[in-house]
Design an enzyme around this catalytic site. Structure first.
Site, PDB file in Angstrom:
ATOM      1  CB  ILE A   1      -0.998  -0.037   1.170  1.00 41.21           C
ATOM      2  CG1 ILE A   1      -2.095  -1.044   0.820  1.00 41.21           C
ATOM      3  CG2 ILE A   1      -1.571   1.343   1.464  1.00 41.21           C
ATOM      4  CD1 ILE A   1      -3.140  -1.265   1.861  1.00 41.21           C
TER       5      ILE A   1
ATOM      6  CB  VAL B   1      -0.012   1.395  -4.573  1.00 39.76           C
ATOM      7  CG1 VAL B   1      -1.130   2.036  -5.379  1.00 39.76           C
ATOM      8  CG2 VAL B   1       0.375   0.051  -5.174  1.00 39.76           C
ATOM      9  CD  GLU B   2      -2.771   5.197  -1.133  1.00 36.45           C
ATOM     10  OE1 GLU B   2      -2.704   6.366  -1.575  1.00 36.45           O
ATOM     11  OE2 GLU B   2      -3.840   4.585  -1.057  1.00 36.45           O
ATOM     12  CB  SER B   3       3.641   7.793  -0.703  1.00 38.41           C
ATOM     13  OG  SER B   3       4.265   6.777   0.083  1.00 38.41           O
TER      14      SER B   3
END
Length: 187
Positions: free
Chosen positions: A57, A60-62
């Site tokens: 996560i 993908v997020e940052s």
């Protein structure tokens, strides 16, 4: 002629070195690094969440970039919306953590994000795919899709997720999750 032989020998030595390096290192980890491993491991153990899911996560997020803020206002490594972060800080009883901490300190972002994943996991009875979708679209939307039969919560039917961004998000998180679990024997 001797010059060409020397080049061949050097080329063979170089290729031998590359082959040895290739087989004796986890070279795929160069393409799929996991940063903040200690923080992820600590919070994953604390909240009983799969550390590879947390790492996926974050990727993908940052992409592990600290201080990032999305166009919509999501903060930190795990890109939590301020309302969600404030709610999570209150429910998790973490008054010392602020939105500024979440944005600039990996420990705070990973802790709040992992706590939120734990909460989603409880809400969706451990369904990892539904948890990932809820992390992106929100638990209310995902719960509605599941109750109305729009989506059954499985990866095989991810194409039925009504929001394209969430559909793509789930696919990307699962892709990185599979890469991480294949490359890293343990966290």
């Amino acid at each position: 002629m001797k010059f060409l032989r020397k080049k061949r020998v050097l080329l063979l030595l170089f290729l031998g070195f590359v082959v040895i390096l290739f087989f004796n290192t986890n070279w795929m980890s160069w393409f799929y690094p996991i940063h903040y491993k200690e923080n992820i491991r600590e919070q994953a153990e604390r909240y009983d969440v799969d550390p590879f899911l947390v790492a996926s996560i974050i990727r993908v997020e940052s992409n592990y970039k600290l201080g990032k803020e999305s166009k919509k206002g999501a903060l930190g490594l795990m890109q939590l919306m301020p309302d969600t972060a404030n709610w999570a800080m209150e429910k998790a009883k973490l008054p010392e953590v602020t939105l500024d901490h979440i944005k600039h300190e990996p420990e705070a972002s990973i802790e709040i994000g992992t706590w939120y994943l734990k909460t989603l996991s409880e809400q969706f009875k451990g369904n990892r795919i539904a948890v990932i979708a809820a992390y992106n679209a929100g638990p209310g939307k995902v719960d509605g899709w599941l109750k109305r039969g729009v989506w059954d919560g499985t990866y095989d039917s991810v194409k039925n997720i009504p929001i394209g961004e969430t559909r793509h998000y789930v696919q990307r998180v699962i892709y990185y999750y599979n890469q991480y679990t294949r490359i890293y024997s343990e966290f």
